[in-house]
Design a protein around this motif. Structure first.
Motif, mmCIF file in Angstrom:
data_model
loop_
_atom_site.group_PDB
_atom_site.id
_atom_site.type_symbol
_atom_site.label_atom_id
_atom_site.label_comp_id
_atom_site.label_asym_id
_atom_site.label_seq_id
_atom_site.Cartn_x
_atom_site.Cartn_y
_atom_site.Cartn_z
ATOM 1 N N LYS A 342 21.347 67.637 8.635
ATOM 2 C CA LYS A 342 19.998 67.370 7.777
ATOM 3 C C LYS A 342 19.843 65.773 7.718
ATOM 4 C CE LYS A 342 16.622 69.227 5.771
ATOM 5 N NZ LYS A 342 15.156 69.680 6.475
ATOM 6 N N GLU A 343 21.109 65.327 7.412
ATOM 7 C CA GLU A 343 20.736 63.588 7.239
ATOM 8 C C GLU A 343 20.151 62.913 8.576
ATOM 9 O OE1 GLU A 343 24.722 62.542 5.988
ATOM 10 O OE2 GLU A 343 24.645 63.751 4.140
ATOM 11 N N ARG A 344 20.801 63.771 9.690
ATOM 12 C CA ARG A 344 20.430 63.165 11.127
ATOM 13 C C ARG A 344 19.173 63.740 11.394
ATOM 14 N NH1 ARG A 344 26.604 63.454 12.307
ATOM 15 N NH2 ARG A 344 27.579 61.889 10.762
ATOM 16 N N GLU A 345 18.589 64.564 10.797
ATOM 17 C CA GLU A 345 17.529 65.286 11.257
ATOM 18 C C GLU A 345 16.349 64.650 12.373
ATOM 19 O OE1 GLU A 345 14.130 68.888 10.248
ATOM 20 O OE2 GLU A 345 15.364 67.960 8.521
ATOM 21 N N GLU A 346 15.881 63.366 11.819
ATOM 22 C CA GLU A 346 14.960 62.557 12.390
ATOM 23 C C GLU A 346 15.321 62.146 13.891
ATOM 24 O OE1 GLU A 346 12.163 58.590 11.776
ATOM 25 O OE2 GLU A 346 13.409 59.511 10.123
ATOM 26 N N GLN A 347 16.688 61.667 13.823
ATOM 27 C CA GLN A 347 17.631 61.288 15.062
ATOM 28 C C GLN A 347 17.427 62.273 15.999
ATOM 29 O OE1 GLN A 347 20.555 58.456 14.613
ATOM 30 N NE2 GLN A 347 21.946 59.691 16.105
ATOM 31 N N ILE A 348 17.953 63.546 15.604
ATOM 32 C CA ILE A 348 18.211 64.423 16.392
ATOM 33 C C ILE A 348 17.091 65.006 16.918
ATOM 34 C CG2 ILE A 348 18.691 66.960 16.562
ATOM 35 C CD1 ILE A 348 20.716 66.316 14.126
ATOM 36 N N LYS A 349 15.766 65.302 16.315
ATOM 37 C CA LYS A 349 14.550 65.556 16.714
ATOM 38 C C LYS A 349 14.169 64.497 17.837
ATOM 39 C CE LYS A 349 12.835 68.578 13.138
ATOM 40 N NZ LYS A 349 11.937 68.663 12.067
ATOM 41 N N LYS A 350 14.160 63.306 17.554
ATOM 42 C CA LYS A 350 13.649 62.237 18.360
ATOM 43 C C LYS A 350 14.277 62.199 19.898
ATOM 44 C CE LYS A 350 12.058 58.413 15.561
ATOM 45 N NZ LYS A 350 12.372 56.914 15.142
ATOM 46 N N ILE A 351 15.695 62.319 19.955
ATOM 47 C CA ILE A 351 16.244 62.604 21.124
ATOM 48 C C ILE A 351 15.914 63.685 21.815
ATOM 49 C CG2 ILE A 351 18.646 62.497 22.021
ATOM 50 C CD1 ILE A 351 19.666 60.766 19.461
ATOM 51 N N ILE A 352 15.953 64.910 21.215
ATOM 52 C CA ILE A 352 15.754 66.133 21.920
ATOM 53 C C ILE A 352 14.287 65.914 22.315
ATOM 54 C CG2 ILE A 352 15.378 68.504 21.834
ATOM 55 C CD1 ILE A 352 17.756 68.473 19.827
ATOM 56 N N TYR A 353 13.283 65.517 21.653
ATOM 57 C CA TYR A 353 11.847 65.359 22.195
ATOM 58 C C TYR A 353 11.656 64.501 23.291
ATOM 59 C CZ TYR A 353 6.911 64.679 21.793
ATOM 60 O OH TYR A 353 5.522 64.483 22.302
ATOM 61 N N ALA A 354 12.471 63.351 23.181
ATOM 62 C CA ALA A 354 12.231 62.411 24.360
ATOM 63 C C ALA A 354 12.759 62.785 25.629
ATOM 64 C CB ALA A 354 13.091 60.977 23.878
ATOM 65 N N GLU A 355 14.012 63.366 25.588
ATOM 66 C CA GLU A 355 14.640 64.240 26.640
ATOM 67 C C GLU A 355 13.514 65.250 27.329
ATOM 68 O OE1 GLU A 355 16.982 64.695 30.132
ATOM 69 O OE2 GLU A 355 16.841 63.202 28.532
ATOM 70 N N GLU A 356 13.060 66.201 26.462
ATOM 71 C CA GLU A 356 12.112 67.242 26.812
ATOM 72 C C GLU A 356 10.985 66.737 27.541
ATOM 73 O OE1 GLU A 356 10.382 71.434 25.061
ATOM 74 O OE2 GLU A 356 10.901 69.946 23.686
ATOM 75 N N GLU A 357 10.288 65.677 27.033
ATOM 76 C CA GLU A 357 9.100 64.952 27.267
ATOM 77 C C GLU A 357 9.455 64.681 28.782
ATOM 78 O OE1 GLU A 357 5.716 64.473 26.037
ATOM 79 O OE2 GLU A 357 6.325 66.227 25.571
ATOM 80 N N LYS A 358 10.547 63.958 28.961
ATOM 81 C CA LYS A 358 11.031 63.293 30.098
ATOM 82 C C LYS A 358 11.226 64.323 31.151
ATOM 83 C CE LYS A 358 13.884 60.075 29.718
ATOM 84 N NZ LYS A 358 15.278 59.520 29.252
ATOM 85 N N PHE A 359 11.762 65.453 30.610
ATOM 86 C CA PHE A 359 11.934 66.474 31.810
ATOM 87 C C PHE A 359 10.499 67.050 32.250
ATOM 88 C CE2 PHE A 359 13.204 70.874 32.625
ATOM 89 C CZ PHE A 359 13.750 70.665 33.892
ATOM 90 N N GLN A 360 9.436 67.098 31.323
ATOM 91 C CA GLN A 360 8.239 67.826 31.449
ATOM 92 C C GLN A 360 7.594 66.984 32.786
ATOM 93 O OE1 GLN A 360 7.190 70.259 30.378
ATOM 94 N NE2 GLN A 360 7.605 70.663 28.141
#
Length: 879
Positions: A342-360
């Motif tokens: 929960k403390e790292r939520e923002e960072q977790i989401k940013k990293i996963i979103y960036a990789e998902e977008e790159k894959f798109q």
């Protein structure tokens, strides 16, 4: 059975063993600490291995954990079966030489029957067929009937490695009932059917297996148990599989909600829903524990999980990025035990979103090309895709081999992996040769290191920059010689040297080696493979010979600049971690006299605000004038001190630690200033990407900043001269010019629109009919892509129904645009495919949506010829 869910079972287990005087340790990170044998933690006992082997003293002789685990060997089966998962939690209690079989068995039985309230007659056990001691404990002490104790062989009930600790196991099974069974009267634990589910494995580590295969009794035998949290929860809740466990089913339901697909109606879609459900848990915890997507090691595991989940989202019809919707659900459920996510939520989401977008960005093009390959294979009646084509998909389009294999497998096709690996190896060899050819020093590849065999240099450069020493070896043209004369270049090896040899990112020292008979300029200092320090010299006076006594003097001004920049990299590394997160690690560095370059792992560009914060932190640490100390210690001791170690496999048992006050502690063999105040100032010049998941910062310190200020002042004077103003009015002057330019641009756009309208009638008159589809093709030179789009919009709107394909040559560049009205799209005409073929005819490429697409060409002379193939393309597309 007790009415209790996954989070409740975990809590009950840990509280139960706390009551048995066990130290309850929080889950260790998924990234192993000081264990190079493991990529990721894959079992409850894995992080405790040093306690079992005796390398470290445990904090308590009794411990219990709920350990996060990742297992990837069966990743291709995740989603296809009810039992495979990449992420799971393992409950375990451990004894390091204190209690043994009777306590382990007694407490396991107590927990299951009393705490979990599982009926005793539903429980069966297995023991190793030679372990009569365990059999008797279960039968005589616990009271399990002999009929419910199954003796199994070594393959099932004996744990061992090639050498080291080993021992028999005892497993506890739950009988789920005849409806899950095979119907055979002999059905019991060990049967392949689903009736008996193993929930707890008790390992009795009582032997030390030697290299000859002998099992020697351990003086203090250990206990290592493991119970899958998801599996025991499935038993407690009566769920058919782990995906239908309450908390996990909530994730699955969220996937249903995002996709609009109902679970249980289509077996293929069920696979995709299970894949996303599992992988989102795994990726959440991997990122939380500091793993970043990359093409190697654990980073590749994460990248594969994200991309596999994203692709299965596509199979469910999800077109946008969606993984964070599921990840957020995981975080909010599992934060009860793991608050750090929960403390790292923002960072977790940013990293996963960036990789998902790159894959798109890559998936559409990659799948389109793979589908073409599949069509070609069907036409040729082939079932194996060539490794060369699979490699092209990977190398050119970033399409992973695993995904290629998975898509092919769905169509009962395979890929030639041997040929793929051959192409991969050839690429590595080309890269290796390029690196070698680029090393103009002639010594970087150590091709001739054998000529230095038997020589040894003592490095005195941490304390001295000047000393008297003896020449031990003289070399020229890759051969040992007796002397080097005036005007010649060669290599000297000294008995002692103050010259630092290139390493750890810091370039080698320069300076002079001389005596009354000669003078040599040291151009560079390097290590050979055997750690001999070699001085590359240019003799400018006299002759140097083996055995000469000489004075070796480092260019102190240059060395001081190197020290400042090297010490600044340590402060920068720590500041990056402070601002961006603990996932930041050094990925390389270059320390030069005039600047420093620092490469680090990070998933997105560093914002201007964060760069300012990082720069400010480094300068504050410089202004604090922190004392810099170095100490020699063992690698083990350094790790226990919490020292940051980079590329740990390169370090020897004895290491050098560089401490900057209480702020930074790193392993480093380079030279440093004595106090951070000596760095002077620190200024970041640039931040950029150099590879996927790797960023680069370039910066300057000390005198470099003074030179930078002088340069900026000179440029400011030139600008004021050009703008005919003074320094005080320069900002206002630039604002006025910018406003004038904006007005002129508006006027230009108006003129372009008028020009487009003026030729619209001419273009519309060129309309032809192809299979009932109105078509206009036209070459309108002098327009950039934006102007060409505006013209295309004008023509399409006035046309009403049809296809518009335009070309333009602007500043020696060829542009194409294709537009298709909605009613014609419904007839099967696709703008993206049209423009792709048109551009291909000129050696270019591009693509896009069915209604609008653009591309770039290469051969300008073929522009008209390319437009002429549009009618034939449309004929093929029209349904």
């Amino acid at each position: 059975m007790k009415n209790i869910g996954l989070h409740g079972i975990r809590k009950e287990f840990l509280e139960f063993f706390k009551g048995k005087n066990h130290l309850i340790a929080p889950s260790f990170p998924l990234v192993p600490k000081n264990d190079k044998s493991l990529l990721l933690i894959n079992a409850g006992m894995a992080p405790l291995k040093p306690y079992f082997t005796g390398e470290q003293t445990p904090p308590s002789k009794r411990m219990a954990t709920c350990q996060k685990c990742i297992r990837t060997p069966d990743i291709d089966n995740v989603g296809k079966t009810d039992r495979h998962a990449t992420f799971f939690e393992m409950l375990g209690n451990f004894s390091f030489g204190e209690y043994f079989k009777i306590e382990a068995i007694e407490w396991a039985w107590e927990f299951l029957t009393e705490r979990m309230e599982i009926e005793k007659d539903k429980l069966w056990v297995s023991v190793y067929l030679e372990d009569d001691e365990a059999f008797d404990i279960w039968n005589k002490h616990i009271g399990v009937s002999k009929e419910k104790i199954v003796k199994l062989g070594k393959g099932d009930n004996f744990w061992e490695l090639e050498v080291g600790p080993s021992g028999p196991c005892s497993e506890i099974y739950v009988d789920r009932g005849e409806k899950y069974g095979c119907g055979k009267s002999s059905c019991q634990p060990g049967c392949d059917c689903d009736r008996f589910v193993e929930v707890w494995n008790l390992v009795f580590t009582q032997f030390d297996k030697d290299e000859k295969g002998n099992y020697n009794p351990l003086p203090n035998p250990n206990i290592d148990t493991g119970m899958g949290l998801e599996r025991i929860t499935a038993i407690m809740e009566g769920a058919r599989n782990i995906f239908e466990v309450g908390e996990i089913k909530k994730i699955l339901n969220q996937v249903e909600k995002v996709s609009g697909v109902t679970y249980g109606r289509d077996p293929n879609k069920d696979i995709s829903i299970r894949v996303i459900t599992d992988h989102c848990r795994a990726m959440t915890f991997l990122v939380s524990d500091g793993v970043l997507p990359s093409n190697e090691g654990r980073g590749y595991v994460l990248r594969r999980l994200i991309r596999r989940a994203a692709r299965h989202g596509k199979l469910l019809g999800i077109q946008k990025s969606f993984l964070n919707d599921i990840v957020e659900f995981v975080i909010n459920s599992w934060k009860v035990e793991y608050p750090e996510i929960k403390e790292r939520e923002e960072q977790i989401k940013k990293i996963i979103y960036a990789e998902e977008e790159k894959f798109q960005e890559t998936i559409h093009q990659g799948i389109s090309i793979l589908e073409q390959y599949i069509d070609e294979m069907a036409h040729k009646k082939e079932t194996v895709l060539s490794g060369e084509k699979a490699f092209k998909l990977y190398d050119t389009y970033g399409f992973p081999l695993d995904l290629t294999k998975e898509i092919l497998e769905e169509k009962n096709l395979t890929v030639d992996e041997d040929e793929f690996n051959k192409n991969m190896e050839e690429q590595r060899n080309r890269a290796r040769r390029a690196r070698e050819e680029g090393d103009n020093s002639g010594w970087g590849d150590n091709d001739f290191h054998d000529i230095f065999k038997g020589l040894e240099t003592k490095f005195e450069g941490y304390e001295k920059v000047y000393l008297e020493t003896e020449v031990l070896g003289v070399f020229k043209n890759n051969e040992e010689v007796t002397e080097i004369k005036d005007g010649e270049e060669g290599i000297l090896v000294l008995k002692e040297t103050p010259f630092y040899a290139e390493g750890g990112g810091q370039i080698g020292d320069a300076g002079t080696i001389e005596n009354s008979s000669f003078k040599g300029i040291v151009l560079d200092t390097k290590h050979t493979k055997n750690d001999v320090i070699i001085h590359i010299v240019n003799i400018v006076e006299g002759t140097v010979k083996i055995g000469d006594n000489v004075i070796a003097a480092v260019d102190e001004s240059r060395r001081n600049s190197l020290r400042r920049n090297h010490s600044a990299t340590h402060l920068l590394h720590k500041a990056l971690k402070d601002v961006l997160g603990e996932h930041v690690n050094q990925a390389g560095s270059v320390v030069l006299p005039n600047r420093l370059r620092f490469d680090f792992t990070h998933f997105e560009p560093v914002s201007k605000e964060n760069l300012k914060r990082i720069e400010e932190i480094v300068n504050n640490k410089i202004f604090e004038a922190l004392e810099i100390k170095t100490l020699e210690t063992s690698l083990k001791n350094a790790q226990e001190m919490g020292v940051v170690g980079l590329f740990e496999d390169k370090y020897k048992d004895q290491v050098r630690v560089v401490k900057m006050g209480d702020y930074s502690k790193e392993l480093c063999g380079g030279t440093h200033v004595n106090n951070t105040g000596n760095i002077g100032l620190f200024k970041i010049l640039s931040e950029s990407s150099i590879a996927s998941g790797v960023r680069r910062i370039e910066a300057i310190t000390g005198e470099g900043i003074y030179d930078y200020i002088l340069h900026m002042e000179r440029e400011m004077e030139d600008i004021t001269h050009i703008l005919k103003t003074n320094k005080n009015d320069i900002v206002e002057k630039i604002k006025t010019i910018a406003e004038d330019i904006k007005e002129k641009e508006k006027e230009i756009e108006i003129l372009k629109s008028k020009m487009a309208s003026s030729i619209a009638d001419e273009i519309l008159n060129s309309k032809i009919d192809i299979e009932g589809v109105p078509l206009i093709t036209f070459k309108a030179d002098g327009m950039d892509m934006n102007s060409l789009r505006n013209l295309g919009d004008e023509i399409r709107n006035r046309l009403g129904s049809g296809v518009v394909v335009l070309a333009s040559v602007f500043e020696d560049k060829l542009f194409f645009i294709a537009m298709v009205t909605k009613d014609i799209v419904e007839k099967g005409v696709h703008a993206g495919n049209i423009v792709k073929e048109v551009a291909k005819a000129t050696g270019g490429g591009g693509g896009g949506r069915p209604d609008m697409a653009q591309a770039g060409g290469k051969d300008i002379s073929k522009a008209v010829e390319a437009l002429n193939i549009v009618p034939s393309i449309i004929k093929k597309q029209v349904k």
